[in-house]
Structure formats: structure tokens, C-alpha cells
Write a protein that holds these residues in place. Structure first.
Motif, short mmCIF file in Angstrom:
data_model
loop_
_atom_site.label_atom_id
_atom_site.label_comp_id
_atom_site.label_asym_id
_atom_site.label_seq_id
_atom_site.Cartn_x
_atom_site.Cartn_y
_atom_site.Cartn_z
N SER A 72 0.84 -1.19 0.00
CA SER A 72 0.00 0.00 0.00
C SER A 72 0.88 1.24 0.00
N GLY A 73 0.29 2.36 -0.41
CA GLY A 73 0.99 3.63 -0.36
C GLY A 73 1.83 3.96 -1.57
N PHE A 74 1.78 3.13 -2.59
CA PHE A 74 2.49 3.42 -3.83
C PHE A 74 1.74 2.74 -4.97
N THR A 75 2.10 3.09 -6.19
CA THR A 75 1.40 2.56 -7.35
C THR A 75 1.93 1.18 -7.66
N PHE A 76 1.33 0.19 -7.02
CA PHE A 76 1.81 -1.19 -7.07
C PHE A 76 2.01 -1.69 -8.50
N SER A 77 1.11 -1.34 -9.39
CA SER A 77 1.13 -1.90 -10.73
C SER A 77 2.32 -1.45 -11.56
N THR A 78 3.07 -0.46 -11.07
CA THR A 78 4.20 0.03 -11.85
C THR A 78 5.54 -0.49 -11.34
N TYR A 79 5.52 -1.29 -10.30
CA TYR A 79 6.76 -1.77 -9.69
C TYR A 79 6.99 -3.25 -9.93
N TRP A 80 8.21 -3.58 -10.24
CA TRP A 80 8.65 -4.96 -10.12
C TRP A 80 8.66 -5.31 -8.62
N MET A 81 8.32 -6.54 -8.33
CA MET A 81 8.31 -6.98 -6.94
C MET A 81 9.29 -8.14 -6.78
N HIS A 82 9.96 -8.16 -5.64
CA HIS A 82 10.99 -9.16 -5.38
C HIS A 82 10.77 -9.80 -4.01
N TRP A 83 11.29 -11.01 -3.89
CA TRP A 83 11.46 -11.64 -2.59
C TRP A 83 12.96 -11.81 -2.38
N VAL A 84 13.40 -11.42 -1.20
CA VAL A 84 14.81 -11.49 -0.82
C VAL A 84 14.86 -12.15 0.55
N ARG A 85 15.84 -12.96 0.80
CA ARG A 85 15.92 -13.63 2.09
C ARG A 85 17.29 -13.44 2.74
N GLN A 86 17.30 -13.63 4.05
CA GLN A 86 18.55 -13.56 4.81
C GLN A 86 18.60 -14.70 5.80
N ALA A 87 19.50 -15.61 5.56
CA ALA A 87 19.70 -16.75 6.45
C ALA A 87 20.51 -16.30 7.66
N PRO A 88 20.42 -17.03 8.76
CA PRO A 88 21.16 -16.64 9.96
C PRO A 88 22.65 -16.49 9.68
N GLY A 89 23.21 -15.36 10.04
CA GLY A 89 24.64 -15.13 9.89
C GLY A 89 25.11 -14.87 8.48
N LYS A 90 24.16 -14.71 7.55
CA LYS A 90 24.55 -14.50 6.15
C LYS A 90 23.98 -13.18 5.63
N GLY A 91 24.40 -12.80 4.43
CA GLY A 91 23.91 -11.59 3.81
C GLY A 91 22.59 -11.81 3.09
N LEU A 92 22.10 -10.76 2.47
CA LEU A 92 20.86 -10.85 1.72
C LEU A 92 21.06 -11.68 0.46
N GLU A 93 20.07 -12.49 0.17
CA GLU A 93 20.09 -13.32 -1.04
C GLU A 93 18.80 -13.06 -1.81
N TRP A 94 18.95 -12.62 -3.04
CA TRP A 94 17.77 -12.44 -3.89
C TRP A 94 17.18 -13.81 -4.22
N VAL A 95 15.86 -13.92 -4.15
CA VAL A 95 15.17 -15.19 -4.35
C VAL A 95 14.39 -15.22 -5.65
N SER A 96 13.57 -14.18 -5.87
CA SER A 96 12.66 -14.23 -7.01
C SER A 96 12.16 -12.83 -7.32
N ALA A 97 11.73 -12.65 -8.56
CA ALA A 97 11.17 -11.36 -9.00
C ALA A 97 10.04 -11.60 -9.98
N ILE A 98 9.16 -10.62 -10.03
CA ILE A 98 8.06 -10.64 -11.00
C ILE A 98 7.93 -9.24 -11.57
N ASN A 99 7.73 -9.13 -12.87
CA ASN A 99 7.66 -7.80 -13.46
C ASN A 99 6.33 -7.14 -13.13
#
Length: 120
Positions: free
Chosen positions: A25-52
Motif C-alpha cells: 500500500s501507499g504506492f502505485t503497485f502496478s508500476t513496480y517490479w516486486m521481489h522476494w529477498v531472504r537472509q539466512a542466519p549469519g549471512k547476507g541478503l540473497e535475492w530469491v525471485s522477482a516478477i515484473n
């Protein structure tokens, strides 16, 4: 204001499934690519998936390809991550991300994250 609210995390046994949701909410959702990113314990961010922004193209990290499916609902301003055949290595905090561009400069909106734990 901009909000990304994840839900659906939890404890699951190896081989199990979970479906994560992210309400936007609060932005024009339909104009943004959306991503899922994860962070395992003790590790950095890992990109998981994206959708246009239109939902017609999806992308996955090699580590989750064939097991995870990203989708979006532009009527309800939500993005989902269906996770099947979960492995202990999938244990992480999962974040929903919206990436926009100001000219060529990227900027990001982030959710607070949802914990996924895969263990027997």
C-alpha cells in the motif's frame, strides 16, 4: 505512507510447503517490479525471485528454481511466494521488496520480513 507487510512464515518440516504473502500500500503497485529477498542466519541478503510489473515475467535464483513460484494480484495489491519442497537451507527471514527508479537511480521499499524455519 508506503507499507509492505509480509505474512505466512512459520515452522515447516523438510519437504513441506508454505505460501508467503506481501500486502502493498501507499504506492502505485502496478508500476513496480516486486521481489522476494531472504537472509539466512549469519549471512547476507540473497535475492530469491522477482516478477515484473505486469506479472507476465518471473525470475528465480538457481537455488529455488522449480520449487518456488512467485505471483502477484494487482487487484488486491499483493505478491505471493509459493514455496514447495522446502529444505533446511531455505531457513531465513524472507523480505518483500519493491524496486522503483528515479531516472536511472534505483530505490527500494522493504517489508519487515517473515521468518521461515525448515526443520524436523
Amino acid at each position: 505512507q508506503v507499507q509492505l507487510v509480509e505474512s505466512g512464515g512459520g515452522l515447516v518440516q523438510p519437504g513441506g510447503s508454505l505460501r508467503l504473502s506481501c500486502a502493498a500500500s501507499g504506492f502505485t503497485f502496478s508500476t513496480y517490479w516486486m521481489h522476494w529477498v531472504r537472509q539466512a542466519p549469519g549471512k547476507g541478503l540473497e535475492w530469491v525471485s522477482a516478477i515484473n510489473n505486469g506479472g507476465g515475467s518471473t525470475y528465480y535464483a538457481d537455488s529455488v528454481k522449480g520449487r518456488f513460484t512467485i505471483s502477484r494480484d494487482s487487484v488486491n495489491n499483493a505478491v505471493y511466494l509459493q514455496m514447495n519442497s522446502l529444505e533446511p537451507e531455505d531457513t531465513a527471514v524472507y523480505y518483500c521488496n519493491a524496486r522503483g527508479y528515479s531516472g536511472t537511480i534505483p530505490y527500494d521499499y522493504w517489508g519487515q520480513g517473515t521468518q521461515v524455519t525448515v526443520a524436523s
